[in-house]
Design a protein around this motif. Structure first.
Motif, PDB file in Angstrom:
ATOM      1  N   THR A 174       4.673   1.939   1.183  1.00 54.22           N
ATOM      2  CA  THR A 174       5.546   2.889   0.506  1.00 54.22           C
ATOM      3  C   THR A 174       5.028   4.292   0.775  1.00 54.22           C
ATOM      4  N   LEU A 175       5.900   5.182   1.229  1.00 56.40           N
ATOM      5  CA  LEU A 175       5.508   6.564   1.445  1.00 56.40           C
ATOM      6  C   LEU A 175       5.547   7.309   0.120  1.00 56.40           C
ATOM      7  N   GLY A 176       4.454   7.991  -0.194  1.00 59.49           N
ATOM      8  CA  GLY A 176       4.388   8.763  -1.422  1.00 59.49           C
ATOM      9  C   GLY A 176       5.261  10.000  -1.358  1.00 59.49           C
ATOM     10  N   PRO A 177       5.197  10.854  -2.381  1.00 60.88           N
ATOM     11  CA  PRO A 177       6.078  12.033  -2.455  1.00 60.88           C
ATOM     12  C   PRO A 177       6.008  12.936  -1.227  1.00 60.88           C
ATOM     13  N   SER A 178       4.819  13.055  -0.605  1.00 59.75           N
ATOM     14  CA  SER A 178       4.670  13.897   0.587  1.00 59.75           C
ATOM     15  C   SER A 178       4.334  13.079   1.826  1.00 59.75           C
TER      16      SER A 178
ATOM     17  N   THR B 113       0.840  -1.190   0.000  1.00 60.28           N
ATOM     18  CA  THR B 113       0.000   0.000   0.000  1.00 60.28           C
ATOM     19  C   THR B 113       0.881   1.248   0.000  1.00 60.28           C
ATOM     20  N   THR B 114       0.428   2.280  -0.682  1.00 53.01           N
ATOM     21  CA  THR B 114       1.128   3.566  -0.705  1.00 53.01           C
ATOM     22  C   THR B 114       0.379   4.568   0.165  1.00 53.01           C
ATOM     23  N   VAL B 115       1.099   5.217   1.085  1.00 53.40           N
ATOM     24  CA  VAL B 115       0.528   6.256   1.941  1.00 53.40           C
ATOM     25  C   VAL B 115       1.047   7.608   1.458  1.00 53.40           C
ATOM     26  N   ASN B 116       0.137   8.443   0.979  1.00 55.62           N
ATOM     27  CA  ASN B 116       0.536   9.756   0.466  1.00 55.62           C
ATOM     28  C   ASN B 116       0.510  10.843   1.517  1.00 55.62           C
TER      29      ASN B 116
ATOM     30  N   ALA C  65       8.411   5.484 -10.002  1.00 58.33           N
ATOM     31  CA  ALA C  65       7.391   6.516 -10.124  1.00 58.33           C
ATOM     32  C   ALA C  65       7.629   7.644  -9.127  1.00 58.33           C
ATOM     33  N   THR C  66       8.091   7.284  -7.921  1.00 57.59           N
ATOM     34  CA  THR C  66       8.391   8.285  -6.895  1.00 57.59           C
ATOM     35  C   THR C  66       9.649   7.869  -6.147  1.00 57.59           C
ATOM     36  N   GLU C  67      10.369   8.866  -5.633  1.00 56.12           N
ATOM     37  CA  GLU C  67      11.562   8.616  -4.823  1.00 56.12           C
ATOM     38  C   GLU C  67      11.645   9.673  -3.728  1.00 56.12           C
ATOM     39  N   ILE C  68      11.985   9.240  -2.521  1.00 53.58           N
ATOM     40  CA  ILE C  68      12.228  10.150  -1.412  1.00 53.58           C
ATOM     41  C   ILE C  68      13.515   9.718  -0.717  1.00 53.58           C
ATOM     42  N   ASN C  69      14.500  10.596  -0.695  1.00 52.94           N
ATOM     43  CA  ASN C  69      15.790  10.311  -0.052  1.00 52.94           C
ATOM     44  C   ASN C  69      16.398   9.009  -0.544  1.00 52.94           C
TER      45      ASN C  69
ATOM     46  N   SER D  93       8.142  -3.002  12.103  1.00 51.65           N
ATOM     47  CA  SER D  93       9.206  -3.999  11.981  1.00 51.65           C
ATOM     48  C   SER D  93      10.291  -3.563  11.017  1.00 51.65           C
ATOM     49  N   GLN D  94       9.946  -2.760  10.018  1.00 57.61           N
ATOM     50  CA  GLN D  94      10.901  -2.299   9.027  1.00 57.61           C
ATOM     51  C   GLN D  94      10.407  -0.968   8.488  1.00 57.61           C
ATOM     52  N   ALA D  95      11.295   0.001   8.436  1.00 59.48           N
ATOM     53  CA  ALA D  95      10.886   1.336   8.006  1.00 59.48           C
ATOM     54  C   ALA D  95      10.313   1.303   6.591  1.00 59.48           C
ATOM     55  N   PRO D  96       9.240   2.060   6.345  1.00 65.03           N
ATOM     56  CA  PRO D  96       8.685   2.107   4.993  1.00 65.03           C
ATOM     57  C   PRO D  96       9.662   2.742   4.029  1.00 65.03           C
ATOM     58  N   LEU D  97       9.761   2.167   2.858  1.00 60.65           N
ATOM     59  CA  LEU D  97      10.688   2.688   1.866  1.00 60.65           C
ATOM     60  C   LEU D  97       9.971   3.657   0.933  1.00 60.65           C
TER      61      LEU D  97
END
Length: 318
Positions: A112-116, A91-94, A154-158, A127-131
């Motif tokens: 997966t964390l979205g762009p914001s 799931t993607t969390v925006n 599609a998206t990248e953060i750090n 258990s594991q940080a969201p990428l």
């Protein structure tokens, strides 16, 4: 539920029991919220553009059914389950992922964390940080004696970058290369990597995406057969040609057998042995000629196999 369909513009609270008829008769408007503490849906409703989910499960570890009470893309997600919870699919969390209580198992089907997107912990754990990198494609193809890998995000953060890992049937995984990431971006990025350090054979490849804080995630595994060739006797022209100072020579054989490949100068004098061993039929074989200590001029590659001789002309230009 039955006709006419119901659209929820505020909060849908699931406390207990099963709500049926969701596919045809339940829609969640943009900005709606699902609050689940024990009930469930029989099927996926129609989701609006922005959905917020608060998950407070019963006293046993639970699995959030992505696509039913949780869409594959959500605005805010709050986890409040002291016994632990996981996802049935990624799931993607925006917006904001809030951990209020319990362990959020993010080791298999990950968030997966979205762009914001951001992570806020007010008492829970993960258990594991969201990428923050969403990979949308990955392919591996063979070209002669190289493996060509292509992927896109599609998206990248750090995003620090991508480590390329390779594996043969009799060996473990090994890092063979690295491609830098785009850092933070919400646009499509395409990447590629060419592995030219292999011999003919079957290989597996995977990509290790590494975040700037050290978190990482593996892609799916892709298989590729490198160097497949017809079972015929052949000696290819060297490449590059002309060359300075090294060049490559490829050859094939109809059956497994000894091959002797040598280099000669224009006077017919032997200057180097490039290959002397057993060549495998059905595989593209390769040898290299390093002419750094020879003068410019015309040279010849000469291949001997089972009493047959093949010759090709090479040009060294310094």
């Amino acid at each position: 539920l039955s006709a006419p369909p119901v659209t929820v513009g505020g909060t849908l609270t699931l406390t207990s029991g099963l709500l049926t008829g969701c596919t045809a008769n339940l829609a969640l408007g943009s900005g709606a919220t699902i609050s689940r503490s024990g009930g469930s849906l029989d099927a996926a409703p129609t989701f609006g553009a922005i959905i917020n989910v608060t998950y407070t499960a019963p006293s046993t570890p639970a699995l959030i059914t992505t696509g039913f009470e949780l869409p594959t893309t959500v605005n805010d997600l709050t986890i409040n389950n002291t016994s632990g919870v996981g996802l049935s699919q990624p799931t993607t969390v925006n917006g904001i992922l809030t951990l209020q209580s319990g362990l959020f198992d993010n080791s298999v089907n990950q968030v997966t964390l979205g762009p914001s997107g951001t992570l806020v912990n007010t008492g829970g754990s993960i258990s594991q940080a969201p990428l923050p990198v969403e990979m949308v494609s990955f392919s591996a193809t063979a070209n002669h004696l190289t493996a060509q890998l292509r992927w896109s995000t599609a998206t990248e953060i750090n995003n620090y970058g991508f480590e390329i890992e390779r594996k043969k049937a009799t060996e473990g995984w090994a890092k063979v290369g690295f491609v830098a990431g785009a850092g933070t971006s919400n646009s499509l990025h395409k990447y590629s990597y060419v592995d030219n350090t292999v011999v003919a054979g079957a290989y597996e490849y995977r990509i290790k995406q590494v975040d700037k804080n050290g978190s990482f995630k593996y892609s799916t595994v892709m298989q590729v057969e490198v160097g497949s060739a017809p079972k015929v006797l052949s000696l290819a022209s060297n490449y590059p040609n002309p060359f300075n100072p090294t060049t490559n020579i490829e050859f094939t054989v109809p059956k497994d057998g000894r091959v002797v490949l040598k280099a000669y100068n224009l006077l017919g004098q032997e200057v180097a042995t490039l290959f002397d061993g057993v060549a495998t039929a059905g595989r593209l074989m390769k040898a290299s000629f390093d002419a750094s200590r020879f003068a410019s001029g015309v040279y010849f590659s000469r291949m001997e196999y089972n009493g047959q001789v093949l010759t090709k002309r090479m040009t060294l230009m310094k």
